[in-house]
Design a protein around this motif. Structure first.
Motif, short mmCIF file in Angstrom:
data_model
loop_
_atom_site.label_atom_id
_atom_site.label_comp_id
_atom_site.label_asym_id
_atom_site.label_seq_id
_atom_site.Cartn_x
_atom_site.Cartn_y
_atom_site.Cartn_z
N LEU A 187 0.81 -1.21 0.00
CA LEU A 187 0.00 0.00 0.00
C LEU A 187 0.84 1.26 0.00
O LEU A 187 0.42 2.30 -0.49
CB LEU A 187 -0.92 0.01 1.23
CG LEU A 187 -2.09 -0.97 1.19
CD1 LEU A 187 -2.76 -1.04 2.56
CD2 LEU A 187 -3.11 -0.54 0.14
N ARG A 188 2.03 1.15 0.57
CA ARG A 188 2.85 2.36 0.69
C ARG A 188 3.34 2.88 -0.66
O ARG A 188 3.43 4.08 -0.87
CB ARG A 188 4.05 2.08 1.61
CG ARG A 188 3.63 2.28 3.04
CD ARG A 188 4.75 2.54 3.95
NE ARG A 188 5.84 1.59 3.82
CZ ARG A 188 6.92 1.64 4.57
NH1 ARG A 188 7.03 2.58 5.47
NH2 ARG A 188 7.87 0.76 4.43
N THR A 189 3.63 1.95 -1.56
CA THR A 189 4.18 2.37 -2.85
C THR A 189 3.19 3.26 -3.61
O THR A 189 3.53 4.39 -3.97
CB THR A 189 4.59 1.12 -3.67
OG1 THR A 189 5.31 0.27 -2.79
CG2 THR A 189 5.43 1.46 -4.86
N PRO A 190 1.93 2.80 -3.86
CA PRO A 190 1.01 3.71 -4.57
C PRO A 190 0.70 4.98 -3.79
O PRO A 190 0.51 6.05 -4.39
CB PRO A 190 -0.26 2.87 -4.75
CG PRO A 190 -0.11 1.69 -3.88
CD PRO A 190 1.35 1.49 -3.63
N LEU A 191 0.69 4.89 -2.47
CA LEU A 191 0.41 6.09 -1.69
C LEU A 191 1.50 7.13 -1.85
O LEU A 191 1.22 8.33 -1.95
CB LEU A 191 0.30 5.72 -0.20
CG LEU A 191 -1.11 5.51 0.30
CD1 LEU A 191 -1.06 5.13 1.77
CD2 LEU A 191 -1.94 6.76 0.12
N LEU A 217 -5.77 19.81 -4.08
CA LEU A 217 -4.50 19.07 -4.00
C LEU A 217 -4.00 18.99 -2.56
O LEU A 217 -3.46 17.97 -2.12
CB LEU A 217 -3.44 19.74 -4.89
CG LEU A 217 -3.65 19.51 -6.38
CD1 LEU A 217 -2.71 20.38 -7.20
CD2 LEU A 217 -3.41 18.03 -6.72
N GLU A 218 -4.21 20.09 -1.81
CA GLU A 218 -3.81 20.07 -0.41
C GLU A 218 -4.60 19.02 0.37
O GLU A 218 -4.06 18.31 1.23
CB GLU A 218 -4.00 21.45 0.23
CG GLU A 218 -2.79 22.35 0.00
CD GLU A 218 -3.07 23.82 0.31
OE1 GLU A 218 -2.24 24.65 -0.08
OE2 GLU A 218 -4.14 24.11 0.92
N ARG A 219 -5.89 18.93 0.04
CA ARG A 219 -6.72 17.91 0.70
C ARG A 219 -6.21 16.50 0.37
O ARG A 219 -6.13 15.65 1.23
CB ARG A 219 -8.18 18.03 0.24
CG ARG A 219 -8.92 19.05 1.03
CD ARG A 219 -10.42 18.91 0.91
NE ARG A 219 -11.01 20.18 1.26
CZ ARG A 219 -11.54 21.04 0.39
NH1 ARG A 219 -11.61 20.74 -0.89
NH2 ARG A 219 -12.01 22.19 0.80
N ILE A 220 -5.89 16.31 -0.91
CA ILE A 220 -5.36 14.99 -1.33
C ILE A 220 -4.10 14.68 -0.53
O ILE A 220 -3.93 13.58 0.00
CB ILE A 220 -5.04 14.98 -2.85
CG1 ILE A 220 -6.34 15.05 -3.66
CG2 ILE A 220 -4.25 13.72 -3.24
CD1 ILE A 220 -6.13 15.18 -5.15
N GLU A 221 -3.22 15.68 -0.41
CA GLU A 221 -1.95 15.45 0.31
C GLU A 221 -2.18 15.15 1.79
O GLU A 221 -1.53 14.29 2.37
CB GLU A 221 -1.06 16.68 0.16
CG GLU A 221 -0.23 16.64 -1.10
CD GLU A 221 0.76 17.79 -1.10
OE1 GLU A 221 1.80 17.66 -0.46
OE2 GLU A 221 0.45 18.82 -1.72
N ARG A 222 -3.13 15.90 2.39
CA ARG A 222 -3.42 15.66 3.82
C ARG A 222 -3.89 14.22 4.03
O ARG A 222 -3.44 13.51 4.92
CB ARG A 222 -4.49 16.64 4.32
CG ARG A 222 -3.89 17.81 5.09
CD ARG A 222 -4.89 18.46 6.01
NE ARG A 222 -6.17 18.79 5.39
CZ ARG A 222 -6.39 19.89 4.67
NH1 ARG A 222 -5.42 20.76 4.45
NH2 ARG A 222 -7.58 20.12 4.15
N SER A 223 -4.82 13.80 3.14
CA SER A 223 -5.36 12.44 3.28
C SER A 223 -4.25 11.42 3.03
O SER A 223 -4.17 10.39 3.71
CB SER A 223 -6.49 12.21 2.28
OG SER A 223 -7.51 13.13 2.52
N GLN A 224 -3.40 11.74 2.05
CA GLN A 224 -2.31 10.81 1.73
C GLN A 224 -1.38 10.66 2.94
O GLN A 224 -1.00 9.56 3.30
CB GLN A 224 -1.56 11.33 0.50
CG GLN A 224 -0.42 10.47 0.02
CD GLN A 224 0.94 10.91 0.59
OE1 GLN A 224 1.04 11.94 1.26
NE2 GLN A 224 1.93 10.11 0.34
N LEU A 228 -0.78 7.30 5.05
CA LEU A 228 0.59 6.78 5.14
C LEU A 228 0.97 6.56 6.62
O LEU A 228 1.61 5.56 6.96
CB LEU A 228 1.55 7.79 4.49
CG LEU A 228 2.90 7.23 4.05
CD1 LEU A 228 2.72 6.10 3.05
CD2 LEU A 228 3.75 8.34 3.44
N GLY A 229 0.53 7.49 7.48
CA GLY A 229 0.80 7.36 8.91
C GLY A 229 0.18 6.08 9.46
O GLY A 229 0.82 5.32 10.21
#
Ligand code: ADP
Length: 400
Positions: A187-191, A217-224, A228-229
């Motif tokens: 999962l980490r690779t696609p994330l 895009l900021e929302r996408i990054e926050r969720s990403q 990831l965490g």
């Protein structure tokens, strides 16, 4: 049953009397007397037949043997069979001694048998009541031995079942950890790719973007980052469970570790408007620990304290030291934990349900990981809390 024998009655081995009276009228009389008293007996033609009965899987309840059947060879045979019995087994042997007269000294083979086996001597002539009473108590003693055997068999069975259940559970746990580790990795690779491409677009490298697109895009990054965490938590936990985490235990100055951790969480404290105090106590004190892992535990404790304390509240860190241990306590004036949940929060994936409105982010793995890390470093992690008042978590590590 291997002996050629004239069976009168028989329920099982524990109730059966094996009889060996090679000469005279003792045999038929004893059979009649025992049968009359409701005792099951089998007359053996010779010592080999008697030994076969005693050595049989079911065994016998007791042996009644005439002295004249105990020559050096035959009593040696009997001793050998008795010696080969299971530890729980001690067949009662009643020997009819003498022949109508008070006899001389006990013959050597009988003496030998009497000193190595569970032997009762009955002087002939014997009263019917005496022989019946003696045989009954011999059988009673033997029944108790069979009870012990049943108990041992049951215990062995339980132990085997428990061992196999534990083995299965360990295998299942191992398979689960392998699966989690593999999934987290996949999962980490696609994330990471999602995060990377979102950043490229945000930087305008794929052409100009509108303010709305930037927000998205900021929302996408926050969720990403959030996802990831979570995945990192799962991966860390799986690795720990699978025993794949290495620990480098050295002498670590605790105060320095705390300063580093405080610097990391200061922005979160400020952002939430929380007061912070370091009560000290760790200056000049060292622990035996893996520095990185100790830091990880303290960051987790502080992040939780911040997460579960409302704005205006307080987070404190304090150190106490004794001869053997260094206790580092992170406390807060937050929501607290109900007493019945205090133990379970250390279990993986457990979070205290506080209703949907106050749902906090997280996997419920932080404390499980922290507790495992503390244990691997020879220490432990404990919690105290009063619901609505606050919580305190203490990491205890061996003093360095
Ligand atoms: P996470 O924080 O990811 O949910 P943790 O294992 O760190 O997982 O914590 C498990 C649960 O224990 C939390 O969800 C929370 O319900 C409770 N908890 C942990 N620390 C605190 C705290 N300082 N105050 C109140 N509750 C806490």
């Amino acid at each position: 049953m291997t002996a050629t024998a004239d069976v009168v009655t028989r329920d099982d081995g524990s109730e059966l009397i094996a009889l060996l009276t090679p000469t005279g009228r003792d045999g038929p009389v004893a059979m009649r007397v025992l049968a009359g008293a409701g005792l099951g007996a089998v007359a053996c033609p010779d010592m080999a037949a008697l030994c076969a009965l005693v050595g049989d899987g079911d065994g016998v309840g007791a042996v009644l043997v005439a002295e004249e059947a105990l020559g050096p060879r035959s009593s040696g045979m009997l001793l050998q069979v008795l010696g080969a019995q299971a530890p729980w087994s001690d067949v009662p042997i009643v020997v009819l001694t003498g022949e109508d007269e008070l006899s001389r000294a006990i013959p050597v083979p009988l003496e030998e048998l009497a000193s190595h086996a569970n032997v009762t001597l009955l002087e002939r002539p014997v009263r019917v009541a005496t022989i019946v009473t003696v045989m009954r108590s011999a059988l009673r003693a033997r029944r108790r031995q069979y009870d012990v055997r049943a108990h041992l068999v049951e215990r062995k069975l339980l132990l085997e079942r428990e061992r196999s259940a534990r083995h299965q559970a360990e295998e299942a746990n191992h398979a689960k950890s392998e699966f989690l580790a593999m999934m987290s990795h996949e999962l980490r690779t696609p994330l990471n790719a999602i995060g990377g491409y979102a950043q490229l677009m945000e930087m305008g490298l794929r052409g100009p973007i509108t303010p709305e697109q930037r927000e998205d895009l900021e929302r996408i990054e926050r969720s990403q980052r959030h996802l990831l965490g979570l995945i990192n938590d799962v991966l860390n936990f799986a690795k720990l469970e699978a025993g794949r985490v290495q620990f480098f235990i050295v002498r670590v100055p605790m105060h320095e570790v705390l300063l580093g951790v405080e610097a990391l969480v200061l922005p979160q404290l400020r952002a939430k408007g929380l007061r912070y105090s370091d009560a000290g106590g760790c200056e000049g004190i060292a622990v035996h620990a893996d520095e990185e892992k100790a830091r990880q535990v303290l960051i987790n404790l502080l992040s939780n304290a911040i997460k579960f304390t409302a704005a205006g509240g307080e987070v404190r860190v304090a150190c106490t030291v004794d001869d053997e241990w260094v206790h580092t306590t992170v406390s807060d004036s937050g929501v607290g934990i109900p007493p019945d949940r205090l133990d379970s929060i250390f279990e993986p994936f457990v979070q205290v349900d506080r209703g949907l409105t106050s749902r906090q982010e997280g996997t419920g793995l932080g404390l499980a990981i922290s507790r495992d890390l503390a244990r691997h470093m020879g220490g432990y992690l404990t919690a105290k809390s009063t619901a609505g008042v606050g919580s305190s978590f203490t990491l205890t590590l061996p003093r360095g």
